[in-house]
Design a protein around this motif. Structure first.
Motif, PDB file in Angstrom:
ATOM      1  N   SER A 150      16.258  42.929   5.067  1.00  0.00           N
ATOM      2  CA  SER A 150      16.379  43.535   6.202  1.00  0.00           C
ATOM      3  C   SER A 150      17.189  43.299   7.222  1.00  0.00           C
ATOM      4  N   LYS A 155      11.675  49.644   9.133  1.00  0.00           N
ATOM      5  CA  LYS A 155      12.066  49.810  10.479  1.00  0.00           C
ATOM      6  C   LYS A 155      13.115  48.767  10.886  1.00  0.00           C
ATOM      7  N   LEU A 156      13.502  48.805  12.147  1.00  0.00           N
ATOM      8  CA  LEU A 156      14.242  47.646  12.592  1.00  0.00           C
ATOM      9  C   LEU A 156      13.759  46.450  13.167  1.00  0.00           C
ATOM     10  N   GLU A 180      12.189  46.338   5.504  1.00  0.00           N
ATOM     11  CA  GLU A 180      10.998  46.705   6.042  1.00  0.00           C
ATOM     12  C   GLU A 180      11.551  48.082   6.454  1.00  0.00           C
TER      13      GLU A 180
END
Length: 456
Positions: A96, A229-230, A227
């Motif tokens: 990520s 998401k950030l 992930e």
């Protein structure tokens, strides 16, 4: 499934394992190389000035691509070592962070290059005739360079897990979309206006934008390798630190190639627009001619990284030597093929007789050194896979600035374009010898240390 892939890389038959990993990469690379080759073919139909303009852009576009390659190398090396040593829990956050890092760094580099487009290409020898075409093309291409970051680093995540098939499919689809859109956007059709050289850059941007959506969905939803998401700043900093440690020297090493290419392009420009056009065609044909080397440079590092993590030096040595033999045999075959097809290839990419003559001269000489160049590329990627990025960087400096540029410059001064082309071959030969001896010494040293540690 991850465990099985890891065990295959650590214990499976080496030739078969590398073959299974490399074959999908070859087909994917064929399609990926169509990005520049198809652009060159259709743009050549617009005229010699447009062909020269896109030839000037290659060192700059490859600089940004090299940053993506370097970050991908760092990502693959870190994840591969964790998998080889049985520590897979960090892989997800690392993947990520690596993707986020690539977007930030490539975005910054592309923005700076966009601001300084005119000074950069003027320094390379671009004329008032070609500069407007360069600006039209690069203004759009810089955006596609940012789009390219996500699929390239995302594919490195997949390869680190032993999956080379899916990245090849993604590259193939991206290349196919680009090939279809190129003639439509360059020449226009029905309600679609003719964008000229700018259409080639738009086609590339659209193709990679589609691949961005695809790879993010694949990694975040289907495979759950990143992930969804950030990451927050602290997690991002921790996840990207390891990637930067290997990725920045690797990116620097890769970015030296287009910098050296820009210098050589400036030397070629002294022979006129026709010579630059021919050099650009030859450079793009070189990418296709070396696709086996490029495919191995992507499939070999995950194998080496996992065996490095497992401390299996005998497998590392066997794989390295096998790849060297394959590269030398294959590139000699490619050289013979390009010599036989030189006249036909020159006729495809140029109408002017002088440009055709320059292309044929390139194809008679420069491809003779592709096998030596392949040894350097694979040694460089092997250093990175074994977490020795500074060795890879030093090797690149030696190749480009101690051998390539000085020898090419000397050859050009003494024998014109003929000497310049032979300088490329000689420089690759010298650096290949250095690369092979350096890596062999590394293998002997680490194998001896491993035997001592086992005895103790």
């Amino acid at each position: 499934m991850k465990k099985s892939r890891s065990n295959n890389l650590l214990e499976g038959d080496i030739p078969q394992t590398l073959k299974k990993m490399t074959m999908p990469m070859i087909w994917g690379m064929v399609m990926l190389m169509t990005f520049s080759l198809v652009d060159t073919f259709f743009v050549s139909m617009l005229g010699t000035s447009e062909l020269a303009a896109i030839s000037f852009t290659f060192p700059v576009t490859f600089t940004i691509i090299s940053l993506n390659i370097g970050l991908g190398i760092g990502t693959s090396a870190i994840i591969g070592k964790y998998l080889g040593s049985g520590e897979s829990e960090h892989a997800k956050s690392i993947a990520s962070g690596a993707i986020m890092l690539s977007v930030v760094l490539v975005g910054i580099l592309a923005f700076v290059a966009y601001i300084f487009t005119t000074p950069i290409f003027s320094a390379m020898g671009a004329t008032e005739e070609t500069m407007p075409f360069i600006q039209d093309y690069m203004g759009i291409w810089f955006l596609s360079g940012v789009f390219l970051a996500v699929p390239m680093v995302g594919n490195s995540v997949l390869r680190a897990n032993g999956d080379t098939k899916t990245p090849s499919i993604i590259m193939a689809v991206g290349g196919g979309i680009n090939a279809v859109l190129d003639p439509l956007l360059i020449f226009g059709l029905g309600p679609i206006p003719a964008f000229g050289i700018q259409g080639a850059a738009i086609a590339t941007a659209v193709a990679w934008a589609i691949c961005v959506v695809w790879i993010l969905y694949l990694l975040a939803v289907q495979r759950q390798l990143i992930e969804p998401k950030l990451l927050n700043f602290n997690d991002f900093k921790q996840a990207s630190s390891g990637v930067l440690r290997i990725g920045l020297p690797a990116a620097g090493a890769n970015m030296l190639t287009p910098i050296a290419g820009a210098i050589v392009t400036a030397i070629v420009a002294s022979y006129g627009t026709e010579a630059v056009a021919a050099w650009g065609v030859g450079s793009r044909l070189e990418s296709l001619a070396c696709l086996v080397v490029l495919a191995l440079s992507m499939s070999l590092p995950p194998f080496l990284s996992q065996n490095f993590g497992a401390n299996k030096w005998a497998r590392i040595e066997e794989a390295y030597l096998l790849c060297m033999k394959v590269v030398m045999a294959w590139q000699f075959f490619v050289y013979v093929l390009m010599v036989v097809c030189a006249s036909a290839l020159a006729g495809v990419f140029a109408d002017e007789e002088i440009v055709q003559d320059y292309i044929k001269l390139f194809l008679f000489i420069v491809p003779l050194g592709y096998g030596f160049q392949g040894i350097v590329i694979l040694t460089n990627s092997s250093f990175n896979a074994m977490h020795l990025p500074m060795s890879a960087l030093i090797l690149s400096v030696i190749r480009l600035f101690a051998c390539f540029i000085p020898i090419v410059y000397l050859g050009s001064n003494l024998f014109g374009l003929f000497g310049l082309f032979w300088g490329c071959v000689i420089a690759n030969l010298i650096t290949a010898v250095i690369s092979y001896m350096w890596f062999k010494r590394l293998l002997i040293k680490n194998r001896s240390e491993n035997i001592v540690s086992e005895v103790v």
